[in-house]
Structure formats: C-alpha cells, structure tokens
Design an enzyme around this catalytic site. Structure first.
Site, PDB file in Angstrom:
ATOM      1  N   ASP A   1     -12.077  30.514  82.190  1.00  0.00           N
ATOM      2  CA  ASP A   1     -12.291  31.896  81.790  1.00  0.00           C
ATOM      3  C   ASP A   1     -12.989  32.620  82.942  1.00  0.00           C
ATOM      4  O   ASP A   1     -13.746  32.001  83.700  1.00  0.00           O
ATOM      5  CB  ASP A   1     -13.154  31.946  80.532  1.00  0.00           C
ATOM      6  CG  ASP A   1     -13.462  33.374  80.114  1.00  0.00           C
ATOM      7  OD1 ASP A   1     -12.518  34.116  79.832  1.00  0.00           O
ATOM      8  OD2 ASP A   1     -14.652  33.735  80.082  1.00  0.00           O
TER       9      ASP A   1
ATOM     10  N   ASP B   1     -17.605  30.587  78.030  1.00  0.00           N
ATOM     11  CA  ASP B   1     -19.014  30.757  77.654  1.00  0.00           C
ATOM     12  C   ASP B   1     -19.228  31.771  76.538  1.00  0.00           C
ATOM     13  O   ASP B   1     -20.310  31.852  75.972  1.00  0.00           O
ATOM     14  CB  ASP B   1     -19.838  31.197  78.875  1.00  0.00           C
ATOM     15  CG  ASP B   1     -19.563  32.647  79.253  1.00  0.00           C
ATOM     16  OD1 ASP B   1     -18.373  33.043  79.216  1.00  0.00           O
ATOM     17  OD2 ASP B   1     -20.511  33.382  79.566  1.00  0.00           O
TER      18      ASP B   1
ATOM     19  N   ASP C   1     -14.315  32.911  73.487  1.00  0.00           N
ATOM     20  CA  ASP C   1     -13.718  31.690  74.009  1.00  0.00           C
ATOM     21  C   ASP C   1     -13.728  30.552  72.993  1.00  0.00           C
ATOM     22  O   ASP C   1     -13.085  29.526  73.217  1.00  0.00           O
ATOM     23  CB  ASP C   1     -14.469  31.230  75.271  1.00  0.00           C
ATOM     24  CG  ASP C   1     -14.450  32.271  76.377  1.00  0.00           C
ATOM     25  OD1 ASP C   1     -13.423  32.968  76.500  1.00  0.00           O
ATOM     26  OD2 ASP C   1     -15.449  32.395  77.101  1.00  0.00           O
TER      27      ASP C   1
END
Length: 370
Positions: A22, A233, A237
């Site tokens: 990500d 994080d 997600d």
C-alpha cells in the site's frame, strides 16, 4: 522488532511469490503537506487563502492524513474555521459539508475530493485546471478538487514523501524473487511517478483502487495461482490484509489493521518487511532441515539399536549408547535452530548495502507523494 502470529504464518510466507505494498503511510511517511493551492482562473471570488480556509473547514470532520495536512496548512496561515454542518465522508472519494460563507452569510454546499467523485455528481473541472492537475500528478502529488454549489472553484495539491528506506526495501524484495506491486487509490499519473522512483514496472501498479476494491485485487491474483502478501497500515487496508495469504501491518497503523495482520512490524520501519520475510523463510527452512535430520537419524539409529546389523556385521548398540545418540539427536536439532540467529542477524547489513547502491537513484527522482 517482529510479531508473528502462529507457526502457520511461517509456512505461508515461505511459499509467497507476490507482495503488494500500500502506498499511503506504508511506502510514504504518512505526513503529507499542502504544496499548491490553485483557484480557477474564472473564479475571482476565491483567493488561495479563502480556498484553503474552505477546505480546512470541510475537512475538520475527518482525521484522514490529507485532511490533517490541509488543516495544518490553514493553521500555519492563521485561517480560522468557518461554521459548518451536515458533514459527509465517502472513503476513497471525498468529503462534503454545508458551510456558512463569510461573504453573504448564506449556507452553501462545499465538496472536496477526486475528479471521479465530482463527476458522479455531474461536476467537471475546467480543461485548464485538469491539465494543471495532470502536471502536478506526474510529480507524485495528490489532487483534491474544491467545488461550491456544483461548480469547481479550485484545486489543492498535497505531497507525501517516500520513506527513506522505501527504495532499498523494494529492491531487496525484488532480489528475493518476489513480484512487488504498488496499490493506491491515487490517480494513475501519481502512482506511475512513484512506481518510477521505486523502479517498478507500470504493469505492477494498481491505481485508483477504492478501499473495498483492494481485497478484490488480491483475490484476482490468488485466482491466478499466486501466493500474495499485503503490507498496509490503515483501516481501509484491513479487508485486503485479511484476504491476503499473509497480512503484514505496521505497528503505527490502525487497530483494525494490526488485529487483522499475521505479521506486525513493531519498529514501524518498512524495511522490516524484508527482515520478516527473510526470518520466516529461514525459520521454515530450519524446520524442514530438522525434520529431515531427525528422520534420517532415527531411520539409521533404531535398526542399529534393535540389532538388525548384529548377524551380518556384529554391530549392536548398547542401551547406554542408544540413549546417548538419542540425546545427541535433540542437541543437534537445537544447535541447528540456534544458527538461525546468525542468519537473521546478517540481514540488516545486506539491506544497508542495497540502500547504498540505490541512494543515487532516490536523489535524482522527484519527491513522490500521496
């Protein structure tokens, strides 16, 4: 600095072939800053200050990193928040609120968000503003359009720099024969700029992915036969971390993300992803080695102790010798396992060398952002 939840995680890490990173807060610092405030040319009623003040007012209803960046920029210029109500937040798209304007004291609906979100409400930016946004996106910046009562009045650009170890981390992961991919909700120009900095191929970039679409991307890769790990994080997600074969979360992330992940990076360093995978692979290899030697040792020792070799070769283990060999078997397994510390202890040096080789790359690339 690693928290690994269960031995089954080690086995899944050993078989990984794809790793998805990500962008926001994982590869980037997670501390974006406002770099550009651009009113539209035909909008003479709104200056940079008034546009930023409006944006900070609408963003006061959320604590997203982009919202915090806008609020901090307004605070730095001593711009007070206006009166607002009826806040609306659409994850991955934008925010809206009804703001009491200072000029006429009339409430007006103000929207901040992506071009796609504005288009859903039949709001389109001017061609010149869209061109300017494209130039900024190629520099790795995130675009936030500002619209009042159905008309785009300006654009705010926000940049979030890459972590200092991001380039070295991606290079080290690729050296481990992993197919590294970038996942972001940003527009493709921004994602491509960051991917170029990280030396990722364009086909390894998933851009403009909504929060609910992240898990779908992973599911599609798994359907193709890939073993996928996801590093993230944020609360957005969590579904992707749960869908992945192995979820890896930074300790600084949201509670939902850390509770979902199988591996947590306690030191909040993205380079620990490399160390987590290295340790997991090395540990699983040690387990297989110990099983092999234990089976081989017993296959050889048990027949000797039972006297199979006595008639032909005159070899027979006494009970004391058999007991000693059994004890030595356990000692050899323990010693082999302890060698794992030496293997893992050498990994930071390897990553540091990789980072040194890539320093010149990072220095010559644009400051990639959100």
């Amino acid at each position: 600095g690693l928290l690994i939840r269960g031995s089954d995680v080690l086995e899944r890490v050993y078989h990984l072939d794809t790793l998805i990173l990500d962008k926001t807060g994982t590869l980037t610092t997670g501390k974006p800053v406002v770099t550009d405030v651009i009113p539209t040319q035909h909008s003479t009623s709104y200056s940079q200050e008034s546009l930023l003040q409006l944006a900070a007012t609408v963003e006061s209803g959320t604590r997203h990193p982009l919202a915090v960046a806008i609020q901090q920029s307004a605070q730095a210029q001593n711009l007070p928040l206006l009166t607002a109500q009826d806040f609306l937040t659409v994850p991955g798209m934008g925010v809206a609120a009804t703001v009491l304007m200072t000029e006429n004291r009339m409430p007006q609906r103000v929207m901040l968000g992506t071009e796609a979100w504005l288009n859903q409400h039949e709001i389109s930016p001017t061609e010149s503003l869209r061109d300017r946004a494209g130039d900024l996106a190629q520099a790795g910046k995130t675009m936030i359009y500002v619209a009042i009562e159905g008309e785009v009045v300006g654009l705010i650009a926000v940049a979030d720099g890459l972590r200092s170890d991001a380039i070295a981390t991606v290079a080290a992961l690729q050296a481990m024969k992993l197919d590294v991919k970038l996942l972001t909700g940003d527009r493709s120009e921004t994602a491509t700029a960051i991917a170029h900095t990280l030396k990722l191929k364009p086909e390894n970039v998933f851009a403009q992915i909504l929060p609910e679409g992240k898990a779908e991307v992973i599911a599609q890769l798994q359907a193709q036969g890939h073993r996928v790990a996801m590093v993230g994080d944020g609360i957005n997600d969590a579904p992707a971390l749960a869908q992945a074969d192995v979820g890896i979360a930074l300790h600084s992330g949201t509670d939902v993300a850390t509770e979902t992940a199988g591996i947590i990076l306690m030191r909040d360093r993205v380079r620990d992803v490399v160390e987590a995978i290295h340790l997991s692979r090395a540990t699983f290899s040690k387990i297989r080695q110990n099983l092999f030697w234990a089976f081989a040792y017993n296959i050889l020792g048990i027949p000797l102790a039972a006297g199979v070799a006595l008639p032909g070769y005159g070899i027979l283990l006494s009970p004391a010798a058999a007991g000693a060999m059994m004890a030595f078997s356990s000692v050899s397994v323990v010693i082999n396992s302890l060698l794992l510390y030496m293997t893992f202890h050498q990994q930071p040096t390897t990553l540091h060398e990789t980072h040194s080789k890539n320093n010149s790359i990072g220095e010559n690339m644009p400051n990639a952002g959100e």
